[in-house]
Design a protein around this motif. Structure first.
Motif, PDB file in Angstrom:
ATOM      1  N   HIS A   1     -23.000  66.286 -43.757  1.00  0.00           N
ATOM      2  CA  HIS A   1     -23.735  66.784 -42.594  1.00  0.00           C
ATOM      3  C   HIS A   1     -22.876  67.727 -41.760  1.00  0.00           C
ATOM      4  O   HIS A   1     -23.366  68.725 -41.254  1.00  0.00           O
ATOM      5  N   LEU A   2     -21.593  67.369 -41.639  1.00  0.00           N
ATOM      6  CA  LEU A   2     -20.696  68.224 -40.848  1.00  0.00           C
ATOM      7  C   LEU A   2     -20.599  69.610 -41.463  1.00  0.00           C
ATOM      8  O   LEU A   2     -20.649  70.619 -40.760  1.00  0.00           O
TER       9      LEU A   2
ATOM     10  N   THR B   1     -23.319  71.844 -40.533  1.00  0.00           N
ATOM     11  CA  THR B   1     -23.522  72.112 -39.107  1.00  0.00           C
ATOM     12  C   THR B   1     -22.816  73.413 -38.749  1.00  0.00           C
ATOM     13  O   THR B   1     -21.660  73.621 -39.130  1.00  0.00           O
TER      14      THR B   1
ATOM     15  N   TYR C   1     -24.173  65.874 -31.076  1.00  0.00           N
ATOM     16  CA  TYR C   1     -24.526  64.860 -32.062  1.00  0.00           C
ATOM     17  C   TYR C   1     -25.144  65.550 -33.273  1.00  0.00           C
ATOM     18  O   TYR C   1     -25.871  66.534 -33.131  1.00  0.00           O
ATOM     19  N   THR C   2     -24.858  65.020 -34.448  1.00  0.00           N
ATOM     20  CA  THR C   2     -25.561  65.464 -35.642  1.00  0.00           C
ATOM     21  C   THR C   2     -26.327  64.251 -36.186  1.00  0.00           C
ATOM     22  O   THR C   2     -25.812  63.127 -36.137  1.00  0.00           O
TER      23      THR C   2
ATOM     24  N   GLY D   1     -29.748  66.055 -40.499  1.00  0.00           N
ATOM     25  CA  GLY D   1     -29.127  67.366 -40.717  1.00  0.00           C
ATOM     26  C   GLY D   1     -29.162  68.222 -39.461  1.00  0.00           C
ATOM     27  O   GLY D   1     -28.365  69.141 -39.322  1.00  0.00           O
ATOM     28  N   ASP D   2     -30.114  67.923 -38.544  1.00  0.00           N
ATOM     29  CA  ASP D   2     -30.169  68.710 -37.295  1.00  0.00           C
ATOM     30  C   ASP D   2     -29.067  68.251 -36.344  1.00  0.00           C
ATOM     31  O   ASP D   2     -28.527  67.153 -36.497  1.00  0.00           O
ATOM     32  N   PHE D   3     -28.768  69.100 -35.395  1.00  0.00           N
ATOM     33  CA  PHE D   3     -27.761  68.715 -34.394  1.00  0.00           C
ATOM     34  C   PHE D   3     -28.208  69.177 -33.014  1.00  0.00           C
ATOM     35  O   PHE D   3     -29.086  70.040 -32.889  1.00  0.00           O
TER      36      PHE D   3
ATOM     37  N   GLU E   1     -24.510  70.796 -28.642  1.00  0.00           N
ATOM     38  CA  GLU E   1     -23.231  71.407 -29.031  1.00  0.00           C
ATOM     39  C   GLU E   1     -22.546  72.171 -27.887  1.00  0.00           C
ATOM     40  O   GLU E   1     -21.333  72.264 -27.843  1.00  0.00           O
TER      41      GLU E   1
ATOM     42  N   LEU F   1     -26.483  58.501 -35.652  1.00  0.00           N
ATOM     43  CA  LEU F   1     -25.977  59.795 -35.209  1.00  0.00           C
ATOM     44  C   LEU F   1     -24.462  59.851 -35.355  1.00  0.00           C
ATOM     45  O   LEU F   1     -23.794  58.822 -35.231  1.00  0.00           O
TER      46      LEU F   1
END
Lengths: 177, 369
Positions: free
Chosen positions: A23-24, A27, A67-68, A94-96, A99, A120
């Motif tokens: 996931h990171l 992002t 948060y992701t 997958g969304d975040f 930021e 999360l």
């Protein structure tokens, strides 16, 4: 916190880490970082579990980080629990979000609520500051990515502002006619 | 019981703080564990920037922690090689002049009593000389009784210190994360921020205090060495003695107000008990007093304001009360930790107050229909 304890933190299954890394990597804030850098960031990410309707943060609270979404989903709400409550958007795996709070402590612009059991990964400003001190190259890369996000948003806002002005001028002209 | 969100947040942080302090005070009851742990924590704070620097050069945290620990162990090993000779030299110097030293103390007590009675004739006999004998033998007995226990604790502490220091340096961050994992979601971001701010402020303060103690010790060392050279005392005040007095002056500087007095008295005791020739005694005492005074002056005028600043000023009355209470409760260890504990508590309260204000006012209890 559902399923969190000192014991689980030390002995969390490795599989979790792979999900976080994946996931990171997807992002935008952590885009173009190498495997080693992502592994370092993964160690800084706080995994949090939420039940349905749990609030992640409230509108107006000082922002601390992003948060992701690893699993589940959230809804982003204005005026939560008050008159004029409005749901802006729903986000999924997958969304975040949040930021920009990595850069300053500006108040959160909306409340975020879990739509069901949700996991999360949180990455916070204190950890980013720490990373900038210890690993300046990785820190600078993240800050550059954040700058790109900011400039992209500014560009879009300018376009929308211009469109709104054009629309207003067109309306004025039409009303004048 | 319906509580306002701010009240709930305050109670949560107060509970967390109280639990932390309870664990800390409980630990102080076990000096064999708490002393190496506290020293390791202080070293951790002191060396954190060095580890960060090593990491910023592309090395892992593990490598940085191992390297720093190994350097310390090597320094300790070198120290251990020279320590027996050094202790032997000092002990021989003390033993050779023991009787002379005691006679000098008696002389000083008699002189002091005469002076006092000359200035205040209404004061009855103080019997300072016999008091000196009684207190001296009491102190000697206490030291002899405590010595085996202190030696065992010191050896255990020396074994545990590098272990604690290594794991705190390497895994301190992991432990903080593990602690944060236990915080409920609704308090998580606030707790994270409070911990970060406390860590930053306490780290800066502790680094400042330790640096201050080091610089005061260094000033005392330079002044003693210069004084001994200028007055021709180098023959009777060797470098090892100067180092000992300077180290004690630096270390006791960790205790506000009383520390410098204790450091000065230690220096004077050293002079009184090791100088073979009484004609040089006055010069020796003057050199020690001047060195301690200059070190204190430098601390108050330059070192303290530069390395610690006024951000963590504690009122003198508060310092005295803290030292009395902590000293009574935890002895020497209490005297050393009193002010830092107070500073941590004050930072915790101020950060909590500001965090509760900024986070709590936005909490909405009511869920939408």
């Amino acid at each position: 916190v559902a399923g969190s304890s000192l014991w689980e933190n030390f002995f969390r299954p490795k599989g979790d880490r792979d999900v976080v890394s994946e996931h990171l990597a997807n992002t935008v804030v952590f885009r173009d970082l190498g495997g080693r850098a992502l592994r370092q960031i993964r160690e800084l990410v706080h995994i949090r579990d939420y039940a349905k309707d749990d609030v992640v943060f409230f509108e107006g609270q000082p922002g601390s980080g992003m948060y992701t979404i690893l699993s589940g989903g959230v809804r982003i709400v204005l005026n939560y629990g008050r008159d004029g409550e409005t749901e802006l958007v729903r986000l999924g795996p997958g969304d975040f979000f949040g930021e920009l709070s990595l850069l300053d402590e500006a108040p959160r612009s909306a409340t975020v609520v879990a739509t069901g059991p949700t996991r999360l990964g949180g990455f916070f400003r204190p950890d980013l500051m720490d990373l900038v001190g210890r690993q300046p190259r990785i820190g600078v890369k993240i800050l550059l990515n954040l700058s790109e996000v900011l400039s992209e948003r500014l560009r879009r806002t300018n376009i929308e502002l211009k469109a709104a002005r054009d629309e207003r001028n067109a309306l004025r002209t039409r009303l004048g006619d | 019981l319906a509580l306002r969100p701010q009240t709930r947040l305050s109670l949560w942080v107060a509970g967390l703080g109280l639990a932390g302090f309870a664990v800390f005070f409980g630990m102080l009851q076990i000096p064999v564990l708490s002393i190496p742990l506290l020293v390791a924590a202080a070293l951790g704070y002191l060396l954190a920037p060095l580890l960060d620097l090593i990491e910023s050069r592309g090395r892992s945290r593990n490598f940085a922690a191992v390297s720093v620990t190994l350097v310390f162990l090597a320094a300790a090993a070198v120290g251990a090689l020279y320590l027996p000779d050094w202790v032997g030299d000092q002990s021989r110097a003390f033993a050779a002049n023991w009787e002379t030293g005691l006679a000098r103390l008696h002389e000083f007590a008699a002189l002091a009593e005469n002076q006092i009675r000359a200035f205040a004739p209404f004061v009855g006999p103080l019997n300072l000389e016999s008091q000196l004998d009684v207190k001296g033998s009491e102190l000697g007995g206490t030291v002899l009784r405590a010595l085996p226990n202190v030696l065992v604790q010191a050896i255990l502490g020396l074994v545990m210190l590098p272990l604690f220091a290594f794991f705190l340096l390497r895994d301190g961050r992991l432990a903080k994360r593990a602690l944060l994992e236990t915080v409920p979601n609704r308090h998580f971001e606030m707790t994270l921020n409070i911990l970060w701010r406390i860590n930053e402020q306490v780290g800066a303060y502790l680094r400042g205090v330790l640096l201050e103690a080091g610089l005061v010790g260094l000033t005392a060392f330079v002044m003693l060495a210069a004084g001994a050279w200028a007055t021709g005392l180098t023959g009777v005040l060797p470098m090892s003695g100067i180092l000992l007095i300077a180290a004690v002056v630096g270390l006791t500087n960790l205790i506000p107000y009383f520390g410098p007095v204790a450091g000065g008295l230690t220096g004077l005791t050293y002079i009184i008990f090791t100088f073979p020739d009484s004609s040089m005694l006055t010069t020796g005492v003057a050199v020690v007093l001047a060195a301690v005074a200059v070190a204190q002056l430098a601390d108050n005028a330059i070192i303290g304001p530069l390395v610690i600043g006024r951000a963590v000023d504690v009122h003198p009355i508060a310092v005295v009360l803290l030292l009395l209470v902590f000293g009574r409760m935890f002895g020497l260890l209490g005297l050393v930790v009193a002010v830092p504990v107070w500073v941590v508590a004050r930072v915790l309260v101020s950060e909590t107050r500001s965090a509760v204000r900024s986070y709590g006012q936005h909490v909405v209890d009511r869920r939408p229909a």
